[in-house]
Design a protein around this motif. Structure first.
Motif: not given
Length: 119
Positions: A48-63
């Protein structure tokens, strides 16, 4: 000349297995979503590559994985509802039944590997 019946059954089984594998792969990849992040997922791990300075989130592998903050090379994440602080390059840490490690962190993005094994 026709193929013997056993050869036709083998071909049908192989085709069915291939289609089932493709369907599983599509389902796994379709299960990933993100905001302020990009994901690259395989069967048992995601980068997962999160962008900084934003509300970054990802839904992966069920979490859900969320970037909370960065202080130098120390990154705070929330994975499966649990917060953890990791250092870039630190050995994988178990959280919510998965393993997380921070691969890199710079001014623009944070790259994290989350998987079912520590590898």
């Amino acid at each position: 000349m026709t193929n013997p019946p056993y050869r036709q059954k083998t071909t049908v089984r192989r085709a069915a297995g291939l289609l089932a594998g493709l369907a599983l792969g599509v389902a796994v990849l379709a299960g990933c979503s993100s905001e302020g992040a990009t994901t690259d997922c395989g069967l048992d791990a995601c980068t997962v590559t999160f962008d900084r300075g934003v509300d970054a989130k990802a839904s992966i592998l069920g979490v859900e994985a969320k970037l909370i903050g960065v202080d130098g090379d120390k990154v705070t994440l929330e994975v499966a509802g649990e917060q953890l602080a990791l250092t870039v390059g630190q050995q994988a840490t178990e959280v919510g039944g998965l393993y997380a490690t921070v691969q890199s962190a710079d001014q623009e993005q944070v790259v994290v590997r989350i998987g079912r094994n520590a590898g």
